[in-house]
Design an enzyme around this catalytic site. Structure first.
Site, PDB file in Angstrom:
ATOM      1  N   ASP A 110      63.907  19.454  -1.617  1.00  0.00           N
ATOM      2  CA  ASP A 110      62.933  20.533  -1.810  1.00  0.00           C
ATOM      3  C   ASP A 110      61.532  20.012  -2.078  1.00  0.00           C
ATOM      4  OD1 ASP A 110      64.152  23.043  -1.550  1.00  0.00           O
ATOM      5  OD2 ASP A 110      65.180  22.796  -3.467  1.00  0.00           O
TER       6      ASP A 110
HETATM    7  C1  BGC Z   1      62.760  20.425  -8.184  1.00  0.00           C
HETATM    8  C2  BGC Z   1      63.867  20.465  -7.152  1.00  0.00           C
HETATM    9  C3  BGC Z   1      64.304  21.863  -6.926  1.00  0.00           C
HETATM   10  C4  BGC Z   1      63.131  22.769  -6.628  1.00  0.00           C
HETATM   11  C5  BGC Z   1      63.585  24.196  -6.540  1.00  0.00           C
HETATM   12  C6  BGC Z   1      61.658  21.363  -7.808  1.00  0.00           C
HETATM   13  O1  BGC Z   1      60.701  21.383  -8.798  1.00  0.00           O
HETATM   14  O2  BGC Z   1      62.288  19.114  -8.312  1.00  0.00           O
HETATM   15  O3  BGC Z   1      64.937  19.653  -7.575  1.00  0.00           O
HETATM   16  O4  BGC Z   1      65.196  21.904  -5.855  1.00  0.00           O
HETATM   17  O5  BGC Z   1      62.156  22.663  -7.627  1.00  0.00           O
HETATM   18  O6  BGC Z   1      62.634  25.058  -6.094  1.00  0.00           O
HETATM   19  C1  NOJ Z   2      67.881  21.080  -6.431  1.00  0.00           C
HETATM   20  C2  NOJ Z   2      68.083  22.212  -5.488  1.00  0.00           C
HETATM   21  O1  NOJ Z   2      68.908  23.189  -6.096  1.00  0.00           O
HETATM   22  C3  NOJ Z   2      68.706  21.748  -4.203  1.00  0.00           C
HETATM   23  O2  NOJ Z   2      68.811  22.819  -3.296  1.00  0.00           O
HETATM   24  C4  NOJ Z   2      67.917  20.623  -3.613  1.00  0.00           C
HETATM   25  O3  NOJ Z   2      68.597  20.182  -2.468  1.00  0.00           O
HETATM   26  C5  NOJ Z   2      67.734  19.496  -4.595  1.00  0.00           C
HETATM   27  N1  NOJ Z   2      67.180  20.002  -5.817  1.00  0.00           N
HETATM   28  C6  NOJ Z   2      66.840  18.396  -4.067  1.00  0.00           C
HETATM   29  O4  NOJ Z   2      65.519  18.786  -4.025  1.00  0.00           O
END
Ligand code: BGC
Ligand code: NOJ
Length: 812
Positions: free
Chosen positions: A487
């Protein structure tokens, strides 16, 4: 250093001191009513949706971190001393404190000056309520005169509104008190047909429903005035902050034990029968009273606890293993499976790191959660798949998240995470492999919940497949969109504004930046779809999917291989990411794990080469970091990944979700020692001994462990709600132990450590109970199988029509 121990017999983790490094929590409830509960009884409850139907109030990120919950106070009316048996909120010195977190229940208690009190908190199956069973024993040689005070703080339903809209909310709160029951009925007078209640099994000496009366002005939960004085005020709240507190006086003879029950619940009335009498504004309590009475009864509570225990025995009984490693056994047999249930229920919505108001059910998250859950309750997995698919758009794209209460796609977050659609194929494929229920493919499912757009689920999968092919970039690789699995790799974001969302800001058209990760995922998903088509005798379509997969694989060979490992992506300028040519971020875990899982490089030595690079650059004793070198500054063209200080989260943290991809890749190359070594590095139970470093719960996976660039290397964060649960379960059970459902039946292909003499396992699969007895005769992974005494070729156990089958496997 440890803060407790595992009690595998009772399937509990026993915390032996209250001041764990972080709150160590558990979940109550499994269907509609849920609660989070910490080892000191902190936490909150909600009905279905942690944002829209929150029953009790919880203030996150408090000081101390965990504050507010299901607190009991005891008062010795002779000495006038009071304390909380769960330590918080009074934090007196207690003897014999223990918190036993079990499957769907927690038992928290202690002894203070000869008075022992233990509370069992749980949600009975099938009910929208929680029971607090408080057992109090007087171990003194003299009688004790005690007061018991319960306490909860009600939330005004919408947790976001509750935490922000004070000009209104301080005037809306309403309650009723009847017999021993406190009813919280804010907004019931208008559009709500639901209310909450808090009941007690004993006659009351008093009660309170207005917080300021209970606590006293300028007082905190650690010293409520009412408890200090030993006298409730019988306050009826009008606006302000609604609480529920009962006061029960208990006189205990020496060595006497008494049990007091509290029931906190949620109830709905038919809209046309909300009031009683109908013309009044008084809650119609006729439907709720029988429920309350039932659970204030000791025998019924015991029965409900047994039902809950049996429920878990049955669910976990679908797969039980005995290996030479106790951490593997305990995680596979108990805790990892349990965590898979919790991630299935919660997705990423409510934990001690997810506030319940931020994120709903993630599309990619929930599809992956199915991998670790589907064997436990296939029917619920089926429904989840249909719910998810109903949030898919006609383009094949998907809302990134949906709200569990409404099941509607979340407009605020929107779509264009270009990996999302492919995960639906993998989720459905896992369901088919487990159940063989092909009928799901014919289920009519709408797009974006628009009822007139229904098409068979199979068509949704085809659109998922085409979604990627319709969006290829300059190298023929999939365009990344807002992000792929990562993400935080936001290649079209280019944000210069502080506070702007990296996930929803898009300043580039997105026609250049490509993802090698999605390419690998596509190959995997397209081949799965081809096998699904084979089974449906759709030969032409199967060919089409396979050809597309092969073509994508060729593109990866040509543009996605860096010489020693797979590239990660191309940015919006067409430059490489995850290449030895880069200054930082030269090698990433995700594309390497995914490409090998898709079978790329398995026949030409590239997989081994890649895994050697992963070991050299990314592996640490605490797990495998996401990439290296960490980004030392903010790169506008990369987005959120470079917003984190080095070693944390996506910027070179040990993002545990991705580690099993490497375990699986190692297993696919036949190297059980290495696969198992990586498994053990992040196995929470195996890390229990370093709980002071790890800091999160030793019984569940955390999303992240700080990487080698971090000052706090080895420290975990974001426990519970993470795809790590499902993927580690998949890696250990299906790839290392090798018990793998396939479209053709149950396969047994272990890739276990060379020094394991073998293992045994029981697996219930499509109505048949399989007993596996795996014995090593040599160092390899070749399977020789004897089924009910008959040698059988291959590694898929044939169907014999029997419901119990013994499978002896010799590995050599
Ligand atoms: C986090 C990710 C997460 C995303 C969700 C980010 O701030 O680092 O792990 O998947 O937010 O929107
Ligand atoms: C947490 C999110 O829930 C997941 O969808 C994503 O793949 C990982 N973070 C990595 O960014």
């Amino acid at each position: 250093m440890k803060y407790g121990h595992f009690d595998d017999e009772r399937r509990e983790y026993v915390i032996s001191r209250p001041d764990t490094p972080l709150p160590w929590i558990n979940y109550l409830g499994n269907e509609d009513y849920f609660g989070l509960i910490s080892n000191t009884a902190g936490g909150y409850s909600f009905y279905r949706d942690a944002r829209l139907r929150r029953l009790t109030r919880y203030r996150y990120n408090n000081a101390p971190m965990d504050f507010g919950g299901r607190y009991i106070y005891l008062r010795d009316n002779d000495s006038q001393q009071y304390w909380s048996p769960s330590w918080q909120p009074t934090r007196r010195d207690l003897e014999d404190y223990t918190c036993r977190h079990g499957l769907g229940y927690s038992i928290i208690g202690s002894t203070f000056k000869g008075i022992e009190a233990r509370t069992t908190y749980f949600v009975p199956l099938g009910e929208t309520l929680e029971v607090w069973k408080v057992e109090i024993t007087n171990h003194r040689s003299a009688p004790a005169h005690l007061s018991v005070f319960s306490s909860v703080e009600f939330c005004l339903w919408d947790a976001n509104d509750d935490a922000t809209n004070f000009q209104r909310n301080f005037s809306t709160g309403q309650v009723e008190v009847e017999d021993t029951v406190i009813y919280h009925k804010t907004e019931y007078r208008e559009r709500r047909d639901h209310f909450a209640y808090f009941a007690c099994s004993e006659p009351l000496a008093g009660f309170d429903t207005q917080r300021e009366n209970f606590l006293g002005a300028y007082r905190d939960w650690h010293e409520p005035l009412v408890v200090e004085k030993g006298e409730s005020t019988n306050s009826i709240a009008h606006g302000w902050q609604i609480v529920g507190s009962h006061h029960v006086r208990l006189d205990l003879a020496a060595n006497e034990t008494r049990t007091v029950f509290f029931v906190l619940g949620y109830h709905e009335n038919p809209r046309d029968q909300k009031f009683d009498p109908p013309a009044s504004q008084i809650i119609n309590k006729r439907t709720v009273k029988p429920v309350i009475e039932h659970y204030l009864n000791a025998a019924h509570v015991e029965e409900a606890l047994n039902v809950l225990r049996n429920y878990w025995t049955e669910r976990l009984g679908v797969l039980q293993v005995t290996t030479p490693d106790e951490h593997t056994n305990r995680m596979v047999n108990i805790w990892n499976a349990y965590q898979c249930m919790v991630t299935f229920n919660m997705s990423r919505s409510a934990s001690y790191f997810e506030s319940g108001i931020g994120r709903g059910m993630g599309f990619r998250d929930s599809n992956q959660d199915l991998l670790g859950f589907v064997h436990m309750i296939p029917a619920r997995a089926r429904q989840r798949i249909l719910d998810l698919a109903a949030t898919q758009m006609e383009s094949g794209g998907a809302y990134h998240q949906y709200q569990p209460l409404t099941k509607r796609g979340n407009d605020a977050v929107g779509s264009n995470f270009n990996d999302d659609p492919a995960w639906l194929i993998l989720g459905v494929s896992a369901y088919l492999k487990e159940t063989g229920d092909w009928s799901i493919l014919n289920e009519p499912v709408p797009y974006d919940n628009k009822l007139n757009t229904k098409q068979p689920l199979y068509e949704h999968l085809q659109r998922s497949f085409r979604y990627t092919l319709d969006r290829l970039g300059p190298h023929g690789l999939p365009l990344i969109g807002r992000a792929d699995w990562n993400d935080c790799l936001n290649l079209n974001c280019f944000s210069e504004e502080p506070g702007e969302s990296f996930q929803t800001t898009t300043n580039r058209e997105g026609t250049v930046a490509e993802s090698v990760f999605i390419a690998g995922l596509f190959v995997l998903a397209a081949n799965e779809l081809a096998s699904i088509a084979d089974h449906q005798r759709l030969a032409d379509e199967a060919t089409l999917y396979r050809e597309a997969a092969a073509k994508m694989q060729g593109t990866i060979d040509q543009h996605g291989w860096d010489g020693e490992w797979f590239l990660r992506a191309y940015n919006a300028f067409g430059q490489k990411i995850g290449s030895h040519e880069c200054e930082e971020g030269q090698i990433f875990i995700e594309s390497n794990g995914m490409c090998i899982m898709a079978g790329i490089g398995l026949n030409d030595g590239r997989a081994e080469k890649t895994l050697a690079a992963v070991e050299q650059h990314l592996a640490t004793p605490h797990g495998i970091v996401l990439q290296q070198p960490a980004f030392s500054r903010y790169y506008v063209e990369l987005g959120e990944i470079s917003s984190y200080p080095p070693g944390y989260k996506e910027n070179a943290g040990i993002f545990c979700h991705t580690n099993p991809w490497i375990m699986i890749a190692e297993a696919l190359t036949g190297r059980g020692d290495r696969a198992f070594d990586y498994y053990s590095r992040i196995n929470p139970s195996a890390r229990e001994a370093i709980s002071d470093v790890h800091r999160c719960e030793p019984y569940v996976y955390a999303q992240m462990i700080a990487g080698k660039d971090a000052a706090t290397h080895g420290e975990a964060k974001n426990s519970w709600l993470t795809g790590t649960a499902a993927w580690n379960f998949t890696a250990i059970t299906q790839h290392i132990l090798g018990i793998q459902p396939t479209l053709n039946g149950l396969q047994i292909a272990p890739v276990i450590p060379t020094d394991w003499p073998g293992f045994t396992a029981t697996r219930v699969y499509r109505g048949v109970t399989y007993h596996f007895d795996v014995k090593r005769s040599g160092p390899g992974n070749t399977v020789a199988m004897v089924v009910d005494g008959q040698p059988v070729a291959g590694n898929i156990v044939p169907l014999t029509g029997k419901t119990k089958v013994i499978v002896e496997v010799t590995l050599g």
